[in-house]
Motif scaffolding. Structure first.
Motif, PDB file in Angstrom:
ATOM      1  N   GLU A 403       0.686  -1.282  -0.069  1.00  0.00           N
ATOM      2  CA  GLU A 403      -0.044   0.159   0.109  1.00  0.00           C
ATOM      3  C   GLU A 403       0.874   1.387  -0.114  1.00  0.00           C
ATOM      4  O   GLU A 403       0.416   2.234   0.383  1.00  0.00           O
ATOM      5  CB  GLU A 403      -0.949  -0.027   1.125  1.00  0.00           C
ATOM      6  CG  GLU A 403      -1.956  -1.089   1.228  1.00  0.00           C
ATOM      7  CD  GLU A 403      -2.722  -1.144   2.632  1.00  0.00           C
ATOM      8  OE1 GLU A 403      -2.268  -0.678   3.496  1.00  0.00           O
ATOM      9  OE2 GLU A 403      -3.724  -1.751   2.419  1.00  0.00           O
ATOM     10  N   SER A 407       5.219   9.313  -4.175  1.00  0.00           N
ATOM     11  CA  SER A 407       4.932  10.618  -4.606  1.00  0.00           C
ATOM     12  C   SER A 407       6.242  11.502  -4.654  1.00  0.00           C
ATOM     13  O   SER A 407       7.033  11.540  -3.752  1.00  0.00           O
ATOM     14  CB  SER A 407       4.012  11.427  -3.493  1.00  0.00           C
ATOM     15  OG  SER A 407       3.558  12.652  -3.740  1.00  0.00           O
ATOM     16  N   VAL A 433      -4.576   7.404   1.271  1.00  0.00           N
ATOM     17  CA  VAL A 433      -4.677   6.787   0.189  1.00  0.00           C
ATOM     18  C   VAL A 433      -3.851   7.404  -1.107  1.00  0.00           C
ATOM     19  O   VAL A 433      -3.817   8.793  -1.149  1.00  0.00           O
ATOM     20  CB  VAL A 433      -6.127   6.614  -0.550  1.00  0.00           C
ATOM     21  CG1 VAL A 433      -6.225   5.873  -1.938  1.00  0.00           C
ATOM     22  CG2 VAL A 433      -6.814   5.929   0.537  1.00  0.00           C
ATOM     23  N   VAL A 435      -3.567   8.544  -4.958  1.00  0.00           N
ATOM     24  CA  VAL A 435      -4.180   8.528  -6.159  1.00  0.00           C
ATOM     25  C   VAL A 435      -3.204   8.964  -7.369  1.00  0.00           C
ATOM     26  O   VAL A 435      -2.384  10.045  -7.038  1.00  0.00           O
ATOM     27  CB  VAL A 435      -5.478   9.211  -6.031  1.00  0.00           C
ATOM     28  CG1 VAL A 435      -6.236   8.896  -5.028  1.00  0.00           C
ATOM     29  CG2 VAL A 435      -5.129  10.900  -5.883  1.00  0.00           C
ATOM     30  N   PRO A 436      -3.453   8.617  -8.561  1.00  0.00           N
ATOM     31  CA  PRO A 436      -2.825   9.175  -9.441  1.00  0.00           C
ATOM     32  C   PRO A 436      -2.716  10.536  -9.887  1.00  0.00           C
ATOM     33  O   PRO A 436      -3.650  11.165  -9.710  1.00  0.00           O
ATOM     34  CB  PRO A 436      -3.354   8.555 -10.857  1.00  0.00           C
ATOM     35  CG  PRO A 436      -4.254   7.154 -10.407  1.00  0.00           C
ATOM     36  CD  PRO A 436      -4.544   7.533  -8.945  1.00  0.00           C
ATOM     37  N   ASP A 437      -1.369  11.119 -10.115  1.00  0.00           N
ATOM     38  CA  ASP A 437      -1.331  12.388 -10.289  1.00  0.00           C
ATOM     39  C   ASP A 437      -0.145  12.611 -11.462  1.00  0.00           C
ATOM     40  O   ASP A 437       0.873  12.076 -11.302  1.00  0.00           O
ATOM     41  CB  ASP A 437      -0.679  13.090  -8.983  1.00  0.00           C
ATOM     42  CG  ASP A 437      -0.839  14.771  -9.118  1.00  0.00           C
ATOM     43  OD1 ASP A 437       0.539  14.988  -9.475  1.00  0.00           O
ATOM     44  OD2 ASP A 437      -1.433  15.319  -8.957  1.00  0.00           O
ATOM     45  N   GLN A 442       1.858  10.076  -7.605  1.00  0.00           N
ATOM     46  CA  GLN A 442       0.786   9.817  -6.962  1.00  0.00           C
ATOM     47  C   GLN A 442       0.813  11.117  -5.826  1.00  0.00           C
ATOM     48  O   GLN A 442       1.683  11.496  -5.345  1.00  0.00           O
ATOM     49  CB  GLN A 442       0.859   8.601  -6.031  1.00  0.00           C
ATOM     50  CG  GLN A 442       0.573   7.273  -6.748  1.00  0.00           C
ATOM     51  CD  GLN A 442       0.491   6.024  -5.675  1.00  0.00           C
ATOM     52  OE1 GLN A 442       1.345   5.853  -5.068  1.00  0.00           O
ATOM     53  NE2 GLN A 442      -0.424   5.408  -6.000  1.00  0.00           N
ATOM     54  N   ARG A 495     -10.234   2.981  -0.799  1.00  0.00           N
ATOM     55  CA  ARG A 495      -9.319   3.234  -1.798  1.00  0.00           C
ATOM     56  C   ARG A 495     -10.182   3.060  -3.012  1.00  0.00           C
ATOM     57  O   ARG A 495      -9.978   4.091  -3.893  1.00  0.00           O
ATOM     58  CB  ARG A 495      -8.185   2.124  -1.808  1.00  0.00           C
ATOM     59  CG  ARG A 495      -7.223   2.398  -2.717  1.00  0.00           C
ATOM     60  CD  ARG A 495      -6.116   1.466  -2.675  1.00  0.00           C
ATOM     61  NE  ARG A 495      -5.269   1.385  -1.560  1.00  0.00           N
ATOM     62  CZ  ARG A 495      -5.578   0.733  -0.563  1.00  0.00           C
ATOM     63  NH1 ARG A 495      -6.154  -0.468  -0.924  1.00  0.00           N
ATOM     64  NH2 ARG A 495      -4.907   0.622   0.424  1.00  0.00           N
ATOM     65  N   GLN A 496     -11.273   2.399  -3.227  1.00  0.00           N
ATOM     66  CA  GLN A 496     -11.802   2.229  -4.156  1.00  0.00           C
ATOM     67  C   GLN A 496     -12.890   3.385  -4.644  1.00  0.00           C
ATOM     68  O   GLN A 496     -12.843   3.934  -5.610  1.00  0.00           O
ATOM     69  CB  GLN A 496     -12.885   0.973  -4.016  1.00  0.00           C
ATOM     70  CG  GLN A 496     -13.923   0.985  -5.358  1.00  0.00           C
ATOM     71  CD  GLN A 496     -13.232   0.719  -6.745  1.00  0.00           C
ATOM     72  OE1 GLN A 496     -11.952   0.041  -6.665  1.00  0.00           O
ATOM     73  NE2 GLN A 496     -13.711   1.048  -7.842  1.00  0.00           N
ATOM     74  N   VAL A 498     -12.114   6.414  -3.395  1.00  0.00           N
ATOM     75  CA  VAL A 498     -11.372   7.578  -3.642  1.00  0.00           C
ATOM     76  C   VAL A 498     -10.720   7.596  -4.999  1.00  0.00           C
ATOM     77  O   VAL A 498     -10.685   8.745  -5.630  1.00  0.00           O
ATOM     78  CB  VAL A 498     -10.219   7.738  -2.526  1.00  0.00           C
ATOM     79  CG1 VAL A 498      -9.213   8.801  -3.044  1.00  0.00           C
ATOM     80  CG2 VAL A 498     -10.729   8.039  -1.104  1.00  0.00           C
ATOM     81  N   THR A 499     -10.546   6.399  -5.441  1.00  0.00           N
ATOM     82  CA  THR A 499      -9.787   6.355  -6.932  1.00  0.00           C
ATOM     83  C   THR A 499     -10.813   6.098  -7.914  1.00  0.00           C
ATOM     84  O   THR A 499     -10.393   6.129  -9.121  1.00  0.00           O
ATOM     85  CB  THR A 499      -8.807   5.212  -6.847  1.00  0.00           C
ATOM     86  OG1 THR A 499      -9.317   3.868  -6.484  1.00  0.00           O
ATOM     87  CG2 THR A 499      -7.633   5.511  -5.754  1.00  0.00           C
ATOM     88  N   SER A 500     -12.122   5.703  -7.572  1.00  0.00           N
ATOM     89  CA  SER A 500     -12.798   5.291  -8.762  1.00  0.00           C
ATOM     90  C   SER A 500     -13.507   6.844  -9.334  1.00  0.00           C
ATOM     91  O   SER A 500     -13.366   7.846  -8.776  1.00  0.00           O
ATOM     92  CB  SER A 500     -14.309   4.877  -8.288  1.00  0.00           C
ATOM     93  OG  SER A 500     -14.884   5.495  -7.103  1.00  0.00           O
TER      94      SER A 500
END
Length: 500
Positions: A403, A407, A433, A435-437, A442, A495-496, A498-500
């Motif tokens: 996990e 970054s 969490v 997330v892609p950036d 991340q 996580r799902q 936040v990232t969906s």
């Protein structure tokens, strides 16, 4: 190209490989040639030997890229001590953990940094000195004759389930890493290596060590803006630049005069995978520079690199094993994965670290015997990362099983962010969490149970207690966080969401 000598030496002997009159270190104070660098390492080592320390004691440095910060890793090794570099971006709580966990007996830092430490941050038995007290000239110790298998450094890296853990590196680990990188990068005495990455990272420290292994000049730089990097490349005729993906994005947005961009002959990347778009942009901006995508983990320093001749045809690849490393793709049952089949990247060979400092449980989980089909055998690092090898043996990174948040080139423990977030009154519970950036790789999203009105206070406290690279990019507030059937926080669902 320097030869691949598999016989390691003590790491403090690296400066002796250069022409005594050639520049070895170029900083704000001027230039040190190799003779002067050797004298400085010897003088600092003699001073350390007179500080009442015993062989194997830990010496920590918490410094920007000053001359002392560059020299002390070698001086501590020459004095028979173990160097513990502390990332200068860390705040007092993280520094206190590293000092206590390593059992450091001496901390070399600056008054301004020391002033940020809270009462109790400096553990008992640890003495603080300012870097100006360390002599870099005068009577010195000769090169060490110690066993290269002895520990030379402990580098702290974040884990997914707790505070930073110390990776134990021997002289041999550091020496062979320097030789391997200098060899495959084809460094030579005419090169000038710009060291912009933190020296507390293995990638950052190797900027110095590989340059010195090749007899090249290292130019340390603490930069504030990308423009500082551009100016330094021009001023010092830099040929080699190491970076991580967020840095490349910043540098591509900077204004590069054509003549300055043409000075760079070599770009190296680790700390995160390059995207195809980023590879294309770097090739366009620096057409005369060889691009080296690489993959590494602190527990084995560096695992793979992609030959620049293959970059255009295979922009998503992390390449093949570096010298002295055996890289295996392993199925869950311990057998070799076939071409095109995902498997865990396992690293065997003499670059494998000695485990985690005073942490037998986590050492046993990550450092395990190499698979039966390995050529090198012995202890291996089971990375937890999934890769795929194609029919030509070129590897492609697929993803991480843990996990960790990655970054701006930093490996960040979610738990470490969460512990600080819940230490105050603003949040009952928190989950961090990644997330892609597009700029950072991340970004951190902090999912919080509590009153959204407390966000300004929480953000202000985290700004004071966590380094800049650990700051959440945004907050998501809930009255309560979801739980699974066992009553534990349902991290997968969070996580799902936040990232969906």
């Amino acid at each position: 190209m320097i030869p691949l000598d598999p016989a390691p030496q003590t790491i403090d002997r690296l400066p002796l490989r250069g022409d005594p009159a050639a520049p070895a270190l170029i900083d704000r104070a001027g230039a040190l040639d190799y003779a002067a660098l050797e004298a400085a390492v010897g003088a600092a080592a003699a001073w350390l030997a007179g500080q009442g320390l015993h062989p194997g004691d830990r010496v920590a440095t918490w410094l920007p890229k000053t001359r002392a910060a560059c020299i002390l890793p070698l001086a501590a090794a020459r004095a028979g001590l173990i160097h513990v570099p502390v990332n200068p971006a860390l705040r007092h709580a993280q520094v206190a953990h590293i000092l206590a966990d390593s059992g450091a007996r001496l901390l070399v830092t600056q008054d301004a940094r020391a002033a940020t430490l809270a009462p109790g941050d400096l553990p008992g038995g640890c003495r603080r000195v300012v870097e100006g007290a360390v002599p870099l000239a005068g009577p010195g110790l000769p090169p060490s004759t110690r066993d290269p298998a002895e520990l030379a450094a402990i580098l702290y890296t974040s884990g997914s389930t707790g505070r930073a853990k110390g990776v134990m590196l021997s002289h041999a680990n550091l020496w062979l890493g320097a030789i391997a990188v200098a060899h495959y990068l084809r460094l030579d005495p005419a090169d000038r290596v710009l060291a912009v990455l933190p020296l507390g990272f293995d990638y950052g420290q190797n900027q110095l060590l590989s340059a010195w292994a090749a007899g090249a000049a290292a130019v340390p730089l603490d930069y504030l803006t990308p423009r500082d990097v551009v100016k330094t490349v021009e001023r010092h005729a830099i040929t080699t630049l190491a970076g991580v993906p967020p840095l490349w994005i910043q540098l591509l947005e900077a204004d590069w005069p054509a003549d300055t961009a043409a000075r760079l002959r070599r770009l190296t990347n680790s700390g995160g995978a390059l995207t195809v778009r980023l590879v294309r942009s770097l090739r366009d901006r620096f057409p005369g520079a060889d691009l080296y995508p690489m993959y590494g983990l602190t527990e084995a320093f560096r695992s793979t690199y992609l030959d620049p001749a293959l970059v255009d045809a295979h922009p998503e690849s992390i390449g093949r094993a570096i010298p002295f490393a055996e890289i295996l793709v392993v199925r869950p049952d311990g057998t070799a994965a076939a071409a095109g089949e995902p498997g865990e990247l396992v690293h065997a060979g003499p670059l494998v670290a000695q485990g985690y400092w005073r942490d037998a449980e986590r050492t046993a989980a990550r450092f395990r015997p190499a698979p039966a089909f390995a050529r090198m055998g012995g202890m291996a690092v089971w990375s937890g990362d999934t890769v795929v090898a194609d029919a030509e043996g070129l590897l492609r990174f697929v993803g991480r099983d843990d996990e960790m948040i990655k970054s701006a080139g930093h490996r960040i423990s979610p738990q470490e962010v969460e512990e600080v977030a819940t230490a105050g009154p603003e949040a009952r519970e928190a989950v961090a969490v990644g997330v892609p950036d597009p700029r950072l790789g991340q970004a951190i999203v902090l999912v919080v149970a509590g009153d959204p009105a407390a966000e300004p206070a929480l953000a202000a406290r985290l700004k004071a207690e966590l380094p800049s690279f650990m700051q959440p990019a945004r907050y998501v507030w809930h009255a309560d966080l979801p739980r699974n059937a066992n009553g534990k926080l349902d991290r997968a669902a969070i996580r799902q969401d936040v990232t969906s």
